[in-house]
Design a protein around this motif. Sequence first.
Motif, PDB file in Angstrom:
ATOM      1  N   VAL A 282       0.987  -1.168  -0.047  1.00 19.92           N
ATOM      2  CA  VAL A 282      -0.208   0.069   0.106  1.00 19.92           C
ATOM      3  C   VAL A 282       1.010   1.211  -0.063  1.00 19.92           C
ATOM      4  O   VAL A 282       1.734   1.276   0.669  1.00 19.92           O
ATOM      5  N   VAL A 283       0.868   1.986  -1.006  1.00 16.65           N
ATOM      6  CA  VAL A 283       1.567   3.220  -1.076  1.00 16.65           C
ATOM      7  C   VAL A 283       0.839   4.320  -0.590  1.00 16.65           C
ATOM      8  O   VAL A 283      -0.223   4.661  -0.846  1.00 16.65           O
ATOM      9  N   ILE A 284       1.397   5.102   0.437  1.00 18.40           N
ATOM     10  CA  ILE A 284       0.948   6.405   0.965  1.00 18.40           C
ATOM     11  C   ILE A 284       1.709   7.594   0.459  1.00 18.40           C
ATOM     12  O   ILE A 284       2.889   7.528   0.972  1.00 18.40           O
ATOM     13  N   ASP A 285       1.189   8.211  -0.440  1.00 14.01           N
ATOM     14  CA  ASP A 285       2.062   9.165  -1.376  1.00 14.01           C
ATOM     15  C   ASP A 285       1.950  10.401  -1.058  1.00 14.01           C
ATOM     16  O   ASP A 285       0.811  11.248  -1.147  1.00 14.01           O
ATOM     17  N   ASN A 286       2.850  11.252  -0.706  1.00 18.87           N
ATOM     18  CA  ASN A 286       2.914  12.469  -0.060  1.00 18.87           C
ATOM     19  C   ASN A 286       2.962  13.414  -1.484  1.00 18.87           C
ATOM     20  O   ASN A 286       2.660  14.953  -1.193  1.00 18.87           O
ATOM     21  N   SER A 287       3.320  13.114  -2.568  1.00 19.09           N
ATOM     22  CA  SER A 287       3.118  14.028  -3.680  1.00 19.09           C
ATOM     23  C   SER A 287       1.792  14.427  -4.201  1.00 19.09           C
ATOM     24  O   SER A 287       0.892  13.782  -3.715  1.00 19.09           O
ATOM     25  N   SER A 288       1.678  15.493  -5.090  1.00 19.64           N
ATOM     26  CA  SER A 288       0.288  15.608  -5.586  1.00 19.64           C
ATOM     27  C   SER A 288       0.157  14.817  -6.992  1.00 19.64           C
ATOM     28  O   SER A 288      -0.980  14.942  -7.428  1.00 19.64           O
ATOM     29  N   ALA A 289       0.827  13.687  -7.256  1.00 21.87           N
ATOM     30  CA  ALA A 289       0.866  12.968  -8.474  1.00 21.87           C
ATOM     31  C   ALA A 289      -0.622  12.316  -8.534  1.00 21.87           C
ATOM     32  O   ALA A 289      -1.247  12.293  -9.670  1.00 21.87           O
ATOM     33  N   PHE A 290      -1.179  11.809  -7.532  1.00 19.16           N
ATOM     34  CA  PHE A 290      -2.480  10.950  -7.584  1.00 19.16           C
ATOM     35  C   PHE A 290      -3.298  11.720  -6.821  1.00 19.16           C
ATOM     36  O   PHE A 290      -4.729  11.088  -6.930  1.00 19.16           O
ATOM     37  N   ARG A 291      -3.466  12.936  -6.209  1.00 20.40           N
ATOM     38  CA  ARG A 291      -4.257  13.412  -5.262  1.00 20.40           C
ATOM     39  C   ARG A 291      -5.631  13.665  -6.058  1.00 20.40           C
ATOM     40  O   ARG A 291      -6.858  13.145  -5.339  1.00 20.40           O
ATOM     41  N   MET A 292      -5.701  13.958  -7.251  1.00 16.95           N
ATOM     42  CA  MET A 292      -7.123  14.264  -7.994  1.00 16.95           C
ATOM     43  C   MET A 292      -7.610  13.101  -8.729  1.00 16.95           C
ATOM     44  O   MET A 292      -8.604  12.878  -9.439  1.00 16.95           O
ATOM     45  N   ASP A 293      -6.775  11.801  -8.834  1.00 13.77           N
ATOM     46  CA  ASP A 293      -7.378  10.582  -9.505  1.00 13.77           C
ATOM     47  C   ASP A 293      -8.397  10.139  -8.852  1.00 13.77           C
ATOM     48  O   ASP A 293      -8.416   9.922  -7.517  1.00 13.77           O
ATOM     49  N   PRO A 294      -9.404  10.212  -9.678  1.00 14.10           N
ATOM     50  CA  PRO A 294     -10.977   9.577  -9.190  1.00 14.10           C
ATOM     51  C   PRO A 294     -10.655   8.163  -8.338  1.00 14.10           C
ATOM     52  O   PRO A 294     -11.504   7.912  -7.667  1.00 14.10           O
ATOM     53  N   GLU A 295      -9.801   7.553  -8.662  1.00 16.72           N
ATOM     54  CA  GLU A 295      -9.693   6.099  -8.250  1.00 16.72           C
ATOM     55  C   GLU A 295      -8.477   6.143  -6.857  1.00 16.72           C
ATOM     56  O   GLU A 295      -8.349   5.075  -6.259  1.00 16.72           O
ATOM     57  N   VAL A 296      -8.052   7.103  -6.838  1.00 15.77           N
ATOM     58  CA  VAL A 296      -7.152   7.169  -5.402  1.00 15.77           C
ATOM     59  C   VAL A 296      -8.064   8.023  -4.364  1.00 15.77           C
ATOM     60  O   VAL A 296      -8.050   9.140  -4.587  1.00 15.77           O
ATOM     61  N   PRO A 297      -7.919   7.493  -3.125  1.00 12.44           N
ATOM     62  CA  PRO A 297      -8.499   8.239  -1.942  1.00 12.44           C
ATOM     63  C   PRO A 297      -7.456   9.307  -1.578  1.00 12.44           C
ATOM     64  O   PRO A 297      -6.283   9.181  -1.621  1.00 12.44           O
ATOM     65  N   LEU A 298      -8.234  10.296  -1.091  1.00 19.51           N
ATOM     66  CA  LEU A 298      -7.296  11.613  -0.435  1.00 19.51           C
ATOM     67  C   LEU A 298      -7.934  11.815   0.884  1.00 19.51           C
ATOM     68  O   LEU A 298      -8.956  12.017   1.097  1.00 19.51           O
ATOM     69  N   VAL A 299      -6.920  11.497   1.706  1.00 15.09           N
ATOM     70  CA  VAL A 299      -7.335  11.201   3.071  1.00 15.09           C
ATOM     71  C   VAL A 299      -6.775  12.079   4.044  1.00 15.09           C
ATOM     72  O   VAL A 299      -5.497  12.313   4.066  1.00 15.09           O
ATOM     73  N   VAL A 300      -7.610  12.839   5.063  1.00  3.26           N
ATOM     74  CA  VAL A 300      -7.213  13.154   6.217  1.00  3.26           C
ATOM     75  C   VAL A 300      -7.901  12.320   7.318  1.00  3.26           C
ATOM     76  O   VAL A 300      -9.004  12.443   7.416  1.00  3.26           O
ATOM     77  N   PRO A 301      -7.088  11.437   7.982  1.00  4.40           N
ATOM     78  CA  PRO A 301      -8.024  10.684   8.820  1.00  4.40           C
ATOM     79  C   PRO A 301      -8.866  11.124   9.905  1.00  4.40           C
ATOM     80  O   PRO A 301      -9.781  10.312  10.143  1.00  4.40           O
TER      81      PRO A 301
END
Lengths: 364, 364
Positions: free
Chosen positions: A107-126
């Motif tokens: 599981v990759v938790i990515d700090n970059s902006s690369a996937f943030r707006m990808d509809p298949e990638v969750p963008l999470v603040v726990p």
Amino acid sequence: MTAAQPVPAPPSPCLPSRPLRVAVLGATGAVGQELLELLAERNFPVAELIPLASPRSAGQSLAWQGTSLVIRPVEASAFEGVDVVLASAGGSVSRQWAPVAARAGAVVIDNSSAFRMDPEVPLVVPEVNPEAAFAHRGIIANPNCTTILLTLVLAPLASRRAIRRVLVSTYQSASGAGARAMEELRQLSRTVLDGGEPVSEVLPHSLAFNLFLHNSPLQDNGYCEEELKMLNETRKIMGTPELRLSATCVRVPVLRAHSESVNIEFHEPFPVQEARALLAEAPGVELLENFEANRFPMPTDVTGRDPVAVGRIRQDLSDANALELWLCGDQIRKGAALNAIQIAELLIQGPAAGTGAVLPGGAA
Amino acid sequence: MTAAQPVPAPPSPCLPSRPLRVAVLGATGAVGQELLELLAERNFPVAELIPLASPRSAGQSLAWQGTSLVIRPVEASAFEGVDVVLASAGGSVSRQWAPVAARAGAVVIDNSSAFRMDPEVPLVVPEVNPEAAFAHRGIIANPNCTTILLTLVLAPLASRRAIRRVLVSTYQSASGAGARAMEELRQLSRTVLDGGEPVSEVLPHSLAFNLFLHNSPLQDNGYCEEELKMLNETRKIMGTPELRLSATCVRVPVLRAHSESVNIEFHEPFPVQEARALLAEAPGVELLENFEANRFPMPTDVTGRDPVAVGRIRQDLSDANALELWLCGDQIRKGAALNAIQIAELLIQGPAAGTGAVLPGGAA
């Protein structure tokens, strides 16, 4: 190119509860260093820590928890058997390697902006949208630093009354531009104090006793990328795709911790006392306001600390339906490294756990 | 107490066109020093320059235009035969001595907040409401620094379309708190760079690589005096007593020059190009925006310079009727000393002159 292959959904979105093999991609950067410190400080269940970096840094050793770890070059084989990758090496590195790591089962938790707006990638603040984390297909995006800090304060208020519009002006520290920008601020400040002429190399202008609008690329609408991230990422995290938000992002000569001046308009009046009570109880938020002592959040209050400090909550004098408030948060910590590790902790705890979601539909 | 006696209206509101006897009250402060420099730089018609200060500084000498002037203690006799007093020694000094000087026949241009909201005292930004200056009864107030900078940009826009609401967040330099605050910022920055613990004595907190909400006294509504000055003074200068405005004032570790992030809401859309064209031509304003080079105003651009620099004028993404923009201006210069001298120059030129008023009803 392997990167073009679709990543299959993992058999379980959770991380196992046994000690984990944790890879830190970009281990030598400012956020990477903070990730290492926080993994130790929070007793994250680490079976093996694998620092990864560019071939340039590979081979160097790195002290962690009393042991010496050798930094390995990032390559496909480095992800074999890895449970979780904490990636903080920039967008192009993430675009190249995150899908590779995900296909290898991590599981990759990515700090970059690369996937943030990808509809298949969750963008999470726990604390805000923990439920979103479990919908991942191997990659979870960590939001932009200013957005994380902002949503922690918006979400508790939005849980009570819908937000109509947000206006924000930021005061972003050098740390947001990385360790080299912090060092440049130190060096050029000394140059100015010694009567010299500061010449910047890392940042576009000298930040010594100076400030400037955030220098990320400008879009046709006159906004910079950093400002549009605040709009788009806040909408995605809050689950409010129509939210109206406009931001002005400014780099200030503070070493670490970002501040934000925030105006929040609702559809009806929001009593200040009610907002204050909500924020005093909100997860990840610390109310720091003492009107008698004229004492409110400062960057130095939150440097090296977890919570976002909020204060000077007051009725907007120009609109009966709006509140004004001020917040400060450690950009490297909650704005980046801590949030990433909290996402990993959430995946270990499983969907039932949550960490205090306050939005309707949250897991708390 | 003589101070309780009403001041009669002067026979003429203008200053004579002969060389003038000019007293500078508070000549040793940051603004006082700038006043002396600007009087020389602008070839202000000075017959005699009389530096006045507290008894503590009196007797010291002061170089000006190649001569050495002895600082005299402020007392009633000091104002005899004086044409104009440029006062910059704080509110209590002004409250005590401005009426005395006015009764002695001088025109007092006062930098303190003592008389700004007095309905009998004009509050003047020469580019915005020059006509107001001539209604004085011996005292004219110089507005708050952030307000001067703001109104220079609001007035040209308001001349085209009425303003509905203004939201502003400031980035105010140490110079706004005086020369000692600037020196403290320098000293404490060095302390931090050397690894020490900064302890402030002038400002309430260390400003070194830190920032904090403006520390002026808080009112019951949660706003500090500085923020309410922006509201009340902007209304008075613009002649719009119903204007809606809410401000957040922040002290930042910049030595000199204030910046402001400004959101301006109109009753209808205001095309960006039209706003840009108006501001490019506005008196006292310099358009500094280069989207291709991502280059907009910074404090260092305006330090020691007259104009307010404005840029990043753009459509508010959250409201079709609002614009966002960014401005920087030298707080000591246009925010204080320059504006005061421009008021005196206006009184010499007379009511027909104006200096480029842009508000309806202005003298231009």
